[in-house]
Design a protein around this motif. Structure first.
Motif, short mmCIF file in Angstrom:
data_model
loop_
_atom_site.label_atom_id
_atom_site.label_comp_id
_atom_site.label_asym_id
_atom_site.label_seq_id
_atom_site.Cartn_x
_atom_site.Cartn_y
_atom_site.Cartn_z
N ILE A 135 0.82 -1.16 0.05
CA ILE A 135 0.12 0.06 0.04
C ILE A 135 0.73 1.40 0.00
CG2 ILE A 135 -1.48 1.30 1.35
CD1 ILE A 135 -2.96 -1.00 0.12
N ILE A 186 2.43 1.67 -3.44
CA ILE A 186 1.37 2.41 -4.36
C ILE A 186 1.30 3.95 -4.16
CG2 ILE A 186 -0.66 1.84 -3.63
CD1 ILE A 186 0.64 1.75 -7.31
N LEU A 205 2.48 6.82 -6.68
CA LEU A 205 1.93 7.90 -7.11
C LEU A 205 2.24 9.31 -6.88
CD1 LEU A 205 -1.81 6.49 -6.35
CD2 LEU A 205 -0.98 6.93 -8.61
N VAL A 252 -0.48 13.51 -12.56
CA VAL A 252 -1.52 12.85 -12.86
C VAL A 252 -2.79 13.22 -11.80
CG1 VAL A 252 -0.45 10.50 -13.78
CG2 VAL A 252 -0.89 11.26 -11.30
N GLY A 253 -2.59 14.10 -10.92
CA GLY A 253 -3.48 14.59 -10.16
C GLY A 253 -4.33 13.88 -9.23
N ILE A 254 -3.99 12.83 -8.88
CA ILE A 254 -4.86 11.98 -8.08
C ILE A 254 -4.82 12.58 -6.47
CG2 ILE A 254 -4.66 9.67 -7.11
CD1 ILE A 254 -3.94 8.63 -9.63
N LYS A 308 -6.54 19.34 -9.11
CA LYS A 308 -7.28 18.73 -10.16
C LYS A 308 -8.05 17.78 -9.74
CE LYS A 308 -2.68 18.89 -12.91
NZ LYS A 308 -1.48 18.48 -12.50
N GLY A 309 -8.68 17.99 -8.28
CA GLY A 309 -9.81 17.12 -8.08
C GLY A 309 -9.30 16.28 -6.99
N LEU A 352 -7.09 11.43 1.04
CA LEU A 352 -7.03 10.12 0.50
C LEU A 352 -5.47 9.53 0.74
CD1 LEU A 352 -9.28 8.33 0.06
CD2 LEU A 352 -8.93 9.00 -2.50
N LEU A 393 -4.25 6.28 2.70
CA LEU A 393 -3.09 5.04 2.03
C LEU A 393 -2.04 5.28 2.69
CD1 LEU A 393 -3.95 5.65 -1.59
CD2 LEU A 393 -4.71 3.91 -0.18
N GLY A 412 -4.44 -0.97 -3.91
CA GLY A 412 -4.75 0.73 -3.54
C GLY A 412 -5.31 1.30 -4.57
N LEU A 413 -4.66 1.03 -5.92
CA LEU A 413 -5.32 1.81 -6.93
C LEU A 413 -6.90 1.56 -7.30
CD1 LEU A 413 -2.27 1.38 -9.48
CD2 LEU A 413 -3.17 3.70 -8.39
N LEU A 459 -8.96 0.90 -4.92
CA LEU A 459 -9.67 1.50 -3.97
C LEU A 459 -9.60 3.10 -4.62
CD1 LEU A 459 -10.31 0.76 -0.95
CD2 LEU A 459 -8.27 1.90 -0.13
N LEU A 460 -8.69 3.66 -4.85
CA LEU A 460 -8.62 5.08 -5.25
C LEU A 460 -9.81 5.14 -6.38
CD1 LEU A 460 -5.05 5.92 -5.54
CD2 LEU A 460 -6.72 7.19 -4.21
N VAL A 465 -13.18 5.29 -4.73
CA VAL A 465 -13.63 6.38 -4.26
C VAL A 465 -14.03 7.56 -5.10
CG1 VAL A 465 -12.74 8.23 -2.46
CG2 VAL A 465 -12.25 5.90 -2.17
N TYR A 466 -13.25 7.58 -6.19
CA TYR A 466 -13.13 8.79 -7.13
C TYR A 466 -14.37 8.48 -7.84
CZ TYR A 466 -8.90 10.91 -5.41
OH TYR A 466 -8.09 11.55 -4.78
N HIS A 507 -17.23 11.11 -8.49
CA HIS A 507 -17.64 11.74 -9.57
C HIS A 507 -18.27 10.57 -10.43
CE1 HIS A 507 -14.81 15.10 -8.50
NE2 HIS A 507 -14.16 14.08 -7.84
N HIS A 547 -12.75 18.14 -12.67
CA HIS A 547 -11.84 17.33 -11.95
C HIS A 547 -12.37 15.92 -11.81
CE1 HIS A 547 -11.61 20.79 -8.67
NE2 HIS A 547 -10.58 20.98 -9.68
N ASN A 592 -10.15 14.75 -15.06
CA ASN A 592 -8.73 14.81 -14.70
C ASN A 592 -8.40 13.42 -14.05
OD1 ASN A 592 -6.82 16.93 -15.12
ND2 ASN A 592 -8.84 18.11 -14.83
N LEU A 593 -9.29 13.04 -12.85
CA LEU A 593 -9.20 11.96 -12.27
C LEU A 593 -9.30 10.63 -12.89
CD1 LEU A 593 -11.05 13.31 -8.89
CD2 LEU A 593 -8.29 12.80 -9.18
N GLY A 610 -6.12 10.50 -14.88
CA GLY A 610 -5.16 10.22 -14.09
C GLY A 610 -4.91 8.69 -13.78
N LEU A 611 -6.15 8.29 -13.20
CA LEU A 611 -6.01 6.59 -12.99
C LEU A 611 -5.95 5.79 -14.03
CD1 LEU A 611 -9.25 6.93 -10.38
CD2 LEU A 611 -6.75 6.29 -9.64
#
Lengths: 304, 541, 208
Positions: B224, B227, B231, B240-242, B247-248, B253, B257, C37-38, C40-41, C44-45, C49, C136, C139-140, C143-144
């Motif tokens: 965890i 990653i 990022l 990438v804006g995560i 960028k939102g 978060l 993590l 982990g990804l 999960l992100l 959430v996002y 959105h 946003h 973008n997310l 990004g993901l």
């Protein structure tokens, strides 16, 4: 606790702390006493033959159950205080707090701003927290309150000051170079004093040049002084018409701070960076209107 | 039987110990290319202690800077870099690998009657990853925009915006995490596959249990952070804006993590230390451990519950009220297995026949200091109290009681306990006792003062401070000098003993676990013949 | 030749296939959690959105994504073939099947390359002016998209290297019908890479 309590919630936090502290001290004394006592009593020259005891089920149960009850009591005590911290009274006076590297700015309901938080006594105050850049955290030790200021998210906290006085307000979320200078104060005063302070402040603000107000409300003064002293960025005293060396695209050159230069430095601060200063100023493009930038430049001209 | 008498005198029936065994390669390569778990342990010992020394030096510098308000010896940017590096080095290069990579490597196979770990070459590879990670961490100081200044938590969005060399430091932590994962994977497999015949789970020494629980947390939690850190790097290079609010992305978060790993990591740090203490106490009380199963299962309970409490680092972060209440509750629950361990250790002293020697003194110091660490943890678990002390010196004091007073003291205890086994020599016990005493005084002066400062409202990561905190800072800084003097005495004593120490017997303390049944230092293959186990680990009858 | 099991048990002193497999599974756990982990992100996002994710997903090329899914599924099959052949002592067939697996993996990467460049041409890449002008959520999503498919692509690339090394081992008889745990474990890794894609594909391309 060790710094004087000056808000309604503070006494509740302190009593929860004391409750836990007493239990913890007793626990620590018990463990330490038994440890030292056994070591002395059963040291090898006094007790050459040990007795093997593999365990005792009853004891295991006791020292599982008793701590469980104790910690649940602690949890509960901490929770009820916190519940109150998170329940904002209806009649709370709202104040908008803007945090940025490395200054605080407080805006009251009537639009008046200040760089110290001034509140009336016995009046619940609700702080709405905003960040312009990175994480910050608002902490008033005497009130026992703290909340992170998160960019992109609105967070709130509230308190009621119940003792007149001036209290430290600190940033407790690391935010870069001058994190430890991101300080302000909370002034708790009587209702009357607050009313007259507010009236005076509002009148004073109306009289102040617009550019000056903007410098203060945008937090420019956190990095640029008006009195010639060096903070993070160059001082604004005598800035208009000043000659200096700047770094443009990696090459040094001489410039005179005329209107064009000042405007560029506000909109694209890192295009020309004064030699000897870090390139860290955020762009104000889209934050300040052209009229506002004009007002700032007009004010800068007066700072000779 | 001849073997037994020879071993009792500490000499080697077959001639050579692991230190002398030439192996496939000669010279320095016999170390750098070794797959012997004991030699790898010494590689770790050398490198970990080197970085520990650097970490201590940075800590001392910080204390020196804080001796007076305003500038004392360094500029703010330097100070911010120093506390970041102190954190990164101490956490990733000392506390996490300390006990498992050194004592776990050296003694896990010995304790379960194996000749080596399951994957000896991966074991060596882990060490190289450790060195690579350390190399990147050090390189980050001198390249790019200068040393990172984010604090070891790399909180977004500051870590995304700062011009300093965060990317390389974050990459270093990523590589070190990979090293940690491989070590964990190796230990889990070793414990499952290589226990000697008759070594059932409930006959395993408790250090093995603790290592086992730790290894699982290493395997399951570390990815965890991997990653998350990746990022941050992607964010810095490609945007990438995560985690970038502009960028939102949600900075909270990132914290989730980060702590999903980093809180279990606290247990990666402390559990092996608890294991060491559990080995030492019965030996010096010369009786069996009290409550074997309670201690073993509490390790597993700590590992399991500890994975569910990360949110208590974020009570004031703006996370939801309900989340805070739940995290607070589970946080209190995790105190229970820790308390059970402490009570069982103390009960093991009851009616023992106690030999007071340096390893035991360090173990007693551990129990005292760790108890303070744990109890101050309870204070922070309580929601309303946490709001006041979060991100203050109280937290700094608390985790130094746990990490330094806990893990590092367990490390010192283990070092003094196993030193004769590892090097075949004995240090001066008088000097070690003296060092332990000095350190105990300095430690409490330094960190107890921090607890008080925190209650007064002194925030952490402050280069400068308000005048009311001055007295506390002076006391703490003086305490740091005393503590460091003690550390110097302790390490000097051990270093001198490497050459000048008396030859140690195979079992100088009277231990019953398997490592004491082989000569000191152990032969290359550990056991002439794999032993057959027919009794519990702490059988003193 | 088909007595591999007894062979591995009799030489347990030097070699422990079960241990090696346990180790591999543990490693795969860590990989799952890394991607977890990804995911999960993403969850959430997406929750925050839903509309933007819905719209953005329509912009991805389902045909290319589906083609890549087919490629990876086939490669998993050829991977199994390769293991099965070596167990039967069919060295040449095993090499051929493994070679095919590697070729399919490369095809996947080529396909991915075209997909990414097409997106770049549309100005859809992290930090692009086009994305900066968008919401946003967009973008997310991108990004993901780039982070997750990028990390997955990296795993495919590692897989290509790994399988090529094993291929050489088979040629040199280091991996042989009596001892092919290395091939076995590489197969496990390859299936993991496949499975992760099986999740990525619907999450980014299909759920619109």
């Amino acid at each position: 606790m060790f710094s004087g309590a000056a808000s309604t919630i503070a006494t509740k936090v302190d009593s929860a702390f004391l409750f836990i502290l007493v239990i913890c001290v007793l626990m620590l004394l018990l463990i330490t006493f038994l440890m030292v006592f056994f070591v002395i009593k059963y040291r090898r020259d006094k007790n050459p033959i040990p007795t093997n005891i593999e365990g005792n089920f009853l004891l295991e149960v006791v020292w599982t159950v008793v701590p469980t009850i104790l910690v649940i009591a602690m949890f509960y005590y901490g929770w009820i205080g916190y519940r109150e911290m998170e329940t904002i009274p209806e009649d709370a006076m709202p104040v908008k707090v803007t945090a940025q590297m490395w200054s605080w700015s407080f805006e009251y309901e009537n639009g008046t701003r200040s760089d110290e938080l001034v509140v009336p006594i016995n009046q619940p105050v609700k702080l709405e927290l905003f960040s312009r850049d990175v994480l910050h955290s608002l902490f008033v030790p005497a009130f026992r309150i703290k909340k992170d200021v998160v960019p992109g998210i609105r967070t709130t906290l509230w308190f009621t000051g119940d003792e007149e006085g001036t209290y430290d307000l600190l940033c407790t979320e690391y935010c870069g170079l001058r994190h430890s200078d991101m300080l302000s104060r909370v002034v708790v005063m009587s209702q009357d004093a607050f009313a007259s302070w507010m009236a005076g402040k509002t009148a004073h603000e109306a009289a102040e040049p617009a550019g000056r107000q903007l410098l203060e409300s945008q937090g420019c003064l956190g990095c640029h002084s008006l009195d010639g002293s060096r903070i993070v960025g160059p001082t604004l005293k005598g800035i208009f018409g000043r000659k200096g060396r700047v770094l443009t695209d990696g090459a040094e050159r001489d410039v005179v701070a005329d209107e064009d230069y000042l405007r560029r430095s506000i909109v694209k601060p890192n295009a020309d960076v004064v030699v000897g200063y870090p390139p860290i100023m955020p762009s104000q493009e889209g934050i300040l209107s052209d009229e506002q930038i004009d007002a700032i430049i007009e004010y800068l001209k007066t700072l000779q | 039987m001849n073997d037994m008498t020879a071993a009792a005198h500490g000499s080697h029936p077959s001639g050579l110990s692991y230190l002398e065994e030439p192996g496939r390669y000669g010279g320095i390569r016999s170390w750098l290319l070794t797959t012997d778990h004991k030699r790898i342990a010494l590689l770790y010992l050398t490198s970990v202690l080197t970085f520990y020394a650097v970490g201590i030096a940075l800590g001392v510098l910080m204390r020196l800077e804080l001796l007076t308000p305003g500038e004392t010896i360094v500029k703010p940017q330097t100070y911010n870099a120093i506390f970041t590096l102190h954190g990164v080095i101490m956490i990733f290069l000392f506390v996490i690998p300390g006990v498992p990579a050194i004592f776990g490597n050296f003694f896990l196979p010995l304790l379960i009657g194996a000749k080596d770990v399951a994957f000896p070459r991966i074991n060596l590879f882990s060490w190289y990853l450790y060195i690579a990670g350390a190399f990147f961490a050090v390189t980050s100081l001198f390249t790019g925009g200068g040393p990172p200044d984010t604090g070891w938590t790399f909180y977004a969005p500051y870590s995304i915006r700062t011009g300093t060399n965060v990317s390389l430091a974050v990459f270093a932590a990523f590589v070190l995490g990979f090293s940690s994962i491989l070590t964990g994977l190796n230990f889990v497999t070793t414990i499952h596959r290589l226990r000697a015949p008759g070594m059932t789970w409930t006959r395993m020494p408790l250090f093995v249990w603790a290592t086992y629980a730790t290894a699982w947390v290493q395997v399951l939690a570390t990815p965890i952070i991997g990653i998350t850190l990746l990022l941050v790097i992607l964010e810095r290079f490609f945007g990438v804006g995560i985690f970038d609010p502009e960028k939102g992305g949600d900075p909270i978060l990132f914290q989730h993590l980060f702590w999903i790993y980093s809180h279990p990591a606290v247990y990666i740090m402390i559990l092996p230390g608890m294991g060491v203490i559990t080995e030492i106490i019965p030996v010096f009380a010369r009786r069996t451990i009290f409550g074997y199963k309670a201690i073993a299962y509490s390790s597993v309970a700590i590992a399991a519950l500890g994975s569910l409490v990360w949110g208590h680092h974020m009570f004031v972060s703006g996370q939801s009220y309900t989340a805070n209440v739940i995290f607070s509750f589970i946080t209190f629950l995790v105190a229970i297995p820790s308390a059970i361990k402490v009570f069982n250790w103390v009960a093991t002293l009851y009616k023992g026949s106690i030999l007071i020697a340096p390893p035991f003194l360090f173990a007693l110091s551990f129990i005292f200091l760790f108890s303070i660490g744990g109890l101050t943890g309870l204070m922070q678990g309580a929601l309303s109290v946490n709001v006041h002390i979060h991100d203050t010196y109280f937290v700094v004091g608390h985790f130094h009681y746990v990490m330094f007073g806990g893990t590092a003291y367990a490390f010192f205890a283990g070092l003094h306990y196993w030193y004769p086994k590892m090097f075949g020599r004995m240090y001066s016990q008088r000097t070690a006792t003296l060092a332990c005493t000095i350190m105990f005084i300095g430690f409490n002066m330094l960190y107890f003062t921090m607890l008080v400062l925190g209650l007064q409202g002194m925030p952490r990561r402050y280069y400068d401070y308000l005048p009311q905190f001055h007295t506390g800072h002076v006391i703490a800084t003086v305490g740091s000098w005393i503590l460091v003097s003690g550390l110097i005495v302790m390490f000097a004593n051990l270093l001198i003993a490497l050459r000048k120490g008396e030859r140690a017997a195979a079992d100088p303390w009277g231990g019953k676990t398997l490592e004491w049944q082989v000569p000191s230092p152990p032969p290359h293959e550990n056991f002439e013949e794999i032993p057959v186990i027919d009794r519990g680990a702490y059988d003193y009858d | 030749m088909d007595q591999t099991h007894t062979a591995s048990e009799s030489s347990a002193v030097h070699r422990d296939d079960v241990g090696a497999r346990i180790g591999m599974w543990l490693f795969l756990f860590t990989e799952l959690i890394l991607f977890g982990g990804l995911f999960l992100l993403y969850a959430v996002y997406r929750y925050l959105h839903p509309q933007e994710f819905h719209e953005a997903a329509k912009e991805l090329n389902v045909v290319l994504g589906a083609a890549n899914t087919l490629i990876l599924l086939t490669s998993s099959f050829t991977m199994v073939m390769s293991i099965s052949y070596i167990g039967e002592g069919e060295k040449k067939k095993s090499i051929a099947a493994l070679g095919l697996t590697i070729a399919l993996a490369l095809a996947f990467l080529v396909n991915k390359y075209f997909e990414w460049t097409a997106k770049f041409h549309h100005g859809l890449y992290p930090n692009s002016p086009e994305l900066a002008a968008r919401s946003h959520g967009d973008n997310l999503f991108y990004g993901l998209y780039y982070s997750m498919t990028g990390l997955h692509g990296l795993h495919v690339l590692v897989g290509v290297v790994l399988l090529s090394v094993v291929l050489v081992y088979i040629v040199k008889d280091k991996v042989n019908p009596d001892n092919f745990i290395v091939l076995d474990n590489s197969g496990l890794y390859w299936h993991l890479v496949d499975i992760i894609w099986i999740y990525l594909f619907p999450l980014f391309y299909l759920i619109t």
